[in-house]
Write an enzyme that holds these catalytic residues in place. Structure first.
Site, mmCIF file in Angstrom:
data_model
loop_
_atom_site.group_PDB
_atom_site.id
_atom_site.type_symbol
_atom_site.label_atom_id
_atom_site.label_comp_id
_atom_site.label_asym_id
_atom_site.label_seq_id
_atom_site.Cartn_x
_atom_site.Cartn_y
_atom_site.Cartn_z
ATOM 1 N N GLY A 46 16.145 55.436 4.140
ATOM 2 C CA GLY A 46 17.173 55.654 3.140
ATOM 3 C C GLY A 46 17.108 54.540 2.119
ATOM 4 C CD GLN A 51 19.120 49.483 -0.273
ATOM 5 O OE1 GLN A 51 19.162 50.694 -0.149
ATOM 6 N NE2 GLN A 51 18.719 48.676 0.702
ATOM 7 C CB CYS A 90 20.090 47.066 5.386
ATOM 8 S SG CYS A 90 20.347 47.283 3.610
ATOM 9 C CG LEU A 91 14.549 49.376 3.258
ATOM 10 C CD1 LEU A 91 14.179 50.446 2.245
ATOM 11 C CD2 LEU A 91 13.310 48.914 4.021
ATOM 12 C CG HIS A 132 23.239 52.006 5.590
ATOM 13 N ND1 HIS A 132 23.158 50.976 6.506
ATOM 14 C CD2 HIS A 132 22.559 51.566 4.493
ATOM 15 C CE1 HIS A 132 22.480 49.966 5.975
ATOM 16 N NE2 HIS A 132 22.091 50.300 4.759
ATOM 17 C CD GLU A 133 20.775 54.333 2.209
ATOM 18 O OE1 GLU A 133 20.945 53.503 1.281
ATOM 19 O OE2 GLU A 133 20.094 54.070 3.209
ATOM 20 C CG HIS A 136 23.459 50.253 0.061
ATOM 21 N ND1 HIS A 136 23.317 48.886 -0.054
ATOM 22 C CD2 HIS A 136 22.680 50.622 1.109
ATOM 23 C CE1 HIS A 136 22.500 48.449 0.897
ATOM 24 N NE2 HIS A 136 22.105 49.478 1.627
HETATM 25 CO CO CO Z 1 20.868 49.449 3.284
#
Ligand code: CO
Length: 168
Positions: A46, A51, A90-91, A132-133, A136
């Site tokens: 995701g 991000q 998380c990236l 989660h997204e 963000h």
């Molecule tokens: Co994340």
């Protein structure tokens, strides 16, 4: 298409509320294509626009084996149900994994890249990834929701769900 640089914590853009998308133009399509390529290159499941340095309400989620990657523009959560605790990554937080409690079920209304409305329902890890997204897009980061930090070796050693510890 292009692989974009992933913004890492701490960065102010990750903690701001993102703007609604009002123009469903080529630029939006390009952003979604680039986000897809970036997510795949980073081995994530995701990715949200902040991000990659764009504070707009756009996110993508890989819905798993044999499923499409969904594109969510201006997503709104319309229903949630149940609760589950699972490990997330998380990236934007390389190497950080932790248990986070989230609803087991979610229903979301969002727009496609052409502006058309759609509704999607998801459960379990897909619901988790979607939520989660969307967090963000509201400047909410998963580290603020971690109830227990998990060392990666812990879930590599255990026999767990394949999806455990995927990065979002
Ligand atoms: Co994340």
């Amino acid at each position: 298409m292009a692989i974009l640089e992933i913004v890492k914590h701490p960065a102010p853009i990750l903690q701001q509320k993102c703007e609604e998308v009002v123009k469903f133009d080529k630029e939006l399509g390009q952003l979604l294509d680039d986000m897809y390529e970036t997510m795949v290159a980073a081995d994530g499941v995701g990715l949200a626009a902040p991000q990659v340095g764009k504070a707009v309400r756009v996110a993508i989620v890989d819905m798993g084996e044999g499923q499409d990657v969904i594109e969510m523009v201006n997503p709104v959560v319309t229903a949630i149900g149940g609760s589950e605790i699972e490990v997330e990554g998380c990236l934007s937080f390389p190497g950080l994994y932790g248990e986070v409690e989230r609803p087991y079920f979610v229903r979301v209304e969002a727009q496609e890249r052409d502006g058309s409305l759609y509704e999607i329902e998801a459960e379990d890890y897909e619901a988790r990834a979607i939520l989660h997204e969307i967090d963000h897009l509201n400047g909410i980061l998963f580290d603020s929701k971690i109830i227990r930090v998990v060392d990666p070796s812990e879930f590599e050693e255990e026999i767990l769900d394949d999806e455990e510890g995927e990065v979002l």
